[in-house]
Design an enzyme around this catalytic site. Structure first.
Site, PDB file in Angstrom:
ATOM      1  N   TYR A 191       0.852  -1.188   0.000  1.00 61.47           N
ATOM      2  CA  TYR A 191       0.000   0.000   0.000  1.00 61.47           C
ATOM      3  C   TYR A 191       0.885   1.234   0.000  1.00 61.47           C
ATOM      4  CZ  TYR A 191      -3.600   3.338   1.554  1.00 61.47           C
ATOM      5  OH  TYR A 191      -4.462   4.400   1.665  1.00 61.47           O
TER       6      TYR A 191
ATOM      7  N   ASP B 253       9.200   2.938   0.107  1.00 63.09           N
ATOM      8  CA  ASP B 253       8.112   3.560   0.856  1.00 63.09           C
ATOM      9  C   ASP B 253       8.339   3.195   2.325  1.00 63.09           C
ATOM     10  OD1 ASP B 253       5.852   4.235   2.203  1.00 63.09           O
ATOM     11  OD2 ASP B 253       4.450   3.403   0.730  1.00 63.09           O
TER      12      ASP B 253
ATOM     13  N   LYS C 200       3.581   8.919   9.031  1.00 59.44           N
ATOM     14  CA  LYS C 200       3.435   8.294  10.358  1.00 59.44           C
ATOM     15  C   LYS C 200       4.444   8.831  11.392  1.00 59.44           C
ATOM     16  CE  LYS C 200       0.612   4.771   8.410  1.00 59.44           C
ATOM     17  NZ  LYS C 200       0.632   4.025   7.185  1.00 59.44           N
TER      18      LYS C 200
HETATM   19  C1  LIG Z   1      -0.003   4.495   5.782  1.00 57.10           C
HETATM   20  C2  LIG Z   1       0.797   4.254   4.574  1.00 57.10           C
HETATM   21  C3  LIG Z   1       0.761   5.117   3.471  1.00 57.10           C
HETATM   22  C4  LIG Z   1      -0.226   6.235   3.365  1.00 57.10           C
HETATM   23  O1  LIG Z   1      -0.036   7.214   4.327  1.00 57.10           O
HETATM   24  P1  LIG Z   1      -1.267   8.179   4.692  1.00 57.10           P
HETATM   25  O2  LIG Z   1      -0.654   9.143   5.666  1.00 57.10           O
HETATM   26  O3  LIG Z   1      -2.321   7.301   5.285  1.00 57.10           O
HETATM   27  O4  LIG Z   1      -1.712   8.835   3.448  1.00 57.10           O
HETATM   28  C5  LIG Z   1       1.648   4.899   2.450  1.00 57.10           C
HETATM   29  N1  LIG Z   1       2.517   3.891   2.481  1.00 57.10           N
HETATM   30  C6  LIG Z   1       2.590   3.035   3.514  1.00 57.10           C
HETATM   31  C7  LIG Z   1       3.597   1.941   3.516  1.00 57.10           C
HETATM   32  C8  LIG Z   1       1.711   3.177   4.582  1.00 57.10           C
HETATM   33  O5  LIG Z   1       1.752   2.293   5.572  1.00 57.10           O
END
Ligand SMILES: *Cc1c(COP(=O)(O)O)cnc(C)c1O
Length: 427
Positions: free
Chosen positions: A144, A239, A267
């Site tokens: 994701y 990511d 995060k």
């Molecule tokens: C949470 C998450 C996102 C998206 O971040 P948001 O602040 O919710 O838009 C992207 N990549 C990873 C790996 C994530 O866990």
């Protein structure tokens, strides 16, 4: 436990907010039942609207790595608030956090701040496309990267195929530029590169996946991606929205000793306020406006409250590197306890863990999306609700990693293990 007030608040919320929530996983669709409304939180504990106290294993999906309402962050935000909450002009604190972040993360010279992980990943891909002059990207099924169009692509029948959108509203035009590979399967990546010669700008990956449970890269997988990227002039995007400032000061790049070309954050970097960021070496970052041609902007980007929270969080992690070991030790302790409880049962299970990320799967061996999807969801649902009943809040989906926070004590972990032992016996 009673959830009368939560239930009433949910009913009211549903009248005005689609599904009653502002982000779908909160709605409990994957586990059934109704979501719990939080009133406040401190350290490792959540207190809901009905007065129940829960031990928290999601940490707001990662940011609260030092526990809720961490006093230095709270103080920093209050102090900044008094001075004005947004200016749309540069502020000194943006440079302070940028300098610190760049010093903690390997292989990056500059960083740009945005407001979410979604924005960070979306911008990183645009930058990669602009820099390489190529359109396509490779992503991995089950990873994701936020909810922007290019990433909402899932496998069709076979995993290695042209992407098809898995949300209405994503156009075929966008979907055709996102190619899907299998996590931990280098051959699936090679096949895509072969079939799309000189068209691929970037490979984006969660270096340790946390959005299909916790999935650990096999030995040689990330190294292999690095080499493929070098051989074919493709940028490797890590990511690290989940892993950044969680697995180590320098995130997965440091822990696994692999170099990415662009790294995205979210995060933890915001200390609980809405912050995302992406970083790379000068050559790439200088492609961004106003220096370069790739446009990217944000009215509230670098917001002083968000920067104050993030800076305080990063400073604490920078000054106390032992936090990462402490978290990993606690997670290993939890792992042992869960393993013992599961071993004594007749259930088929896998526990995946790295650092302070861990997940329990009711199936054998989980190393990609397909194997994660084989998990027995009816067991997971019962496990989730059983644990909730014991006062333990786990992620309400089998496809999410648990995130430990350092406010958790060994007493909390023992309570969690005892609860799990009891619940597993009842499955
Ligand atoms: C949470 C998450 C996102 C998206 O971040 P948001 O602040 O919710 O838009 C992207 N990549 C990873 C790996 C994530 O866990």
């Amino acid at each position: 436990m009673e959830y009368k007030r939560s239930s009433a608040l949910f009913a009211e919320a549903k009248k005005y907010i689609p599904g009653g929530v502002n982000s779908p996983v909160r709605a409990f669709n994957a586990v059934g039942g109704e979501p719990i409304f939080v009133k406040q939180a401190k350290g490792a504990y959540l207190y809901d609207e009905d007065g129940n106290k829960l031990i928290d294993y999601i940490a707001s999906w990662g940011p609260m790595i030092l526990g809720h309402a961490f006093q230095p962050v709270v103080n920093a935000v209050i102090e900044k608030t008094q001075l004005g909450t947004s200016f749309g002009m540069p502020t000194q604190i943006e440079t302070e956090i940028a300098k610190l972040a760049v010093s903690m993360v390997p292989n990056v010279d500059k960083i740009r701040f945005v407001n979410s992980g979604t924005e960070a990943c979306m911008s990183a891909v645009r930058l990669a496309r602009g820099f390489t002059g190529k359109d396509k990207i490779i992503k991995f099924a089950g990873c994701y990267h936020g909810h922007s169009d290019s990433f909402l692509i899932q496998a069709g029948s076979g995993a290695v195929t042209f992407g098809s959108p898995n949300s209405p509203g994503v156009t075929q035009g966008t979907a055709k530029d996102t190619l899907l590979a299998r996590y931990n399967d280098l051959e699936s990546v090679k096949a895509l590169i072969e079939a799309n010669k000189n068209e691929i700008s970037a490979i984006i990956i969660e270096p340790v996946a946390g959005n299909m449970g916790c999935i650990i890269p096999k030995k040689g997988f990330l190294e292999g991606l690095r080499k493929l990227c070098d051989d074919h002039k493709i940028l490797l995007i890590f990511d690290e929205v989940m892993t950044g400032f969680r697995l180590a000061q320098g995130g997965a790049q440091e822990l696994l000793n692999i170099k990415a070309d662009i790294v995205t954050f979210g995060k933890v970097i915001g200390g609980g306020l809405p912050v995302g960021a992406f970083a790379a070496r000068n050559e790439i970052m200088d492609y961004l406006a106003p220096l370069g041609p790739v446009y990217q902007a944000g009215t509230l980007s670098g917001n002083p409250l968000a920067m104050a929270a993030g800076l305080t969080m990063l400073k604490t992690l920078f000054e106390h590197e032992d936090i990462f070991k402490s978290l990993a030790d606690k997670t290993a302790y939890l792992h042992q306890g869960l393993e013992k409880a599961l071993e004594e049962s007749e259930l088929t299970y896998t526990i995946n863990r790295l650092g302070s990320m861990i997940s329990v799967h009711f199936t054998e061996e989980v190393y990609d999306f397909e194997t994660a999807a084989k998990g027995n969801n009816s067991y997971f649902k019962k496990f989730f609700h059983g644990m909730l009943n014991e006062g333990i809040y786990l992620p309400p989906s089998a496809f999410e990693s648990w995130f430990l926070n350092n406010a958790l004590t060994y007493e909390d972990l023992d309570k969690t293990i005892d609860a799990a032992t009891k619940v597993i016996k009842s499955l």
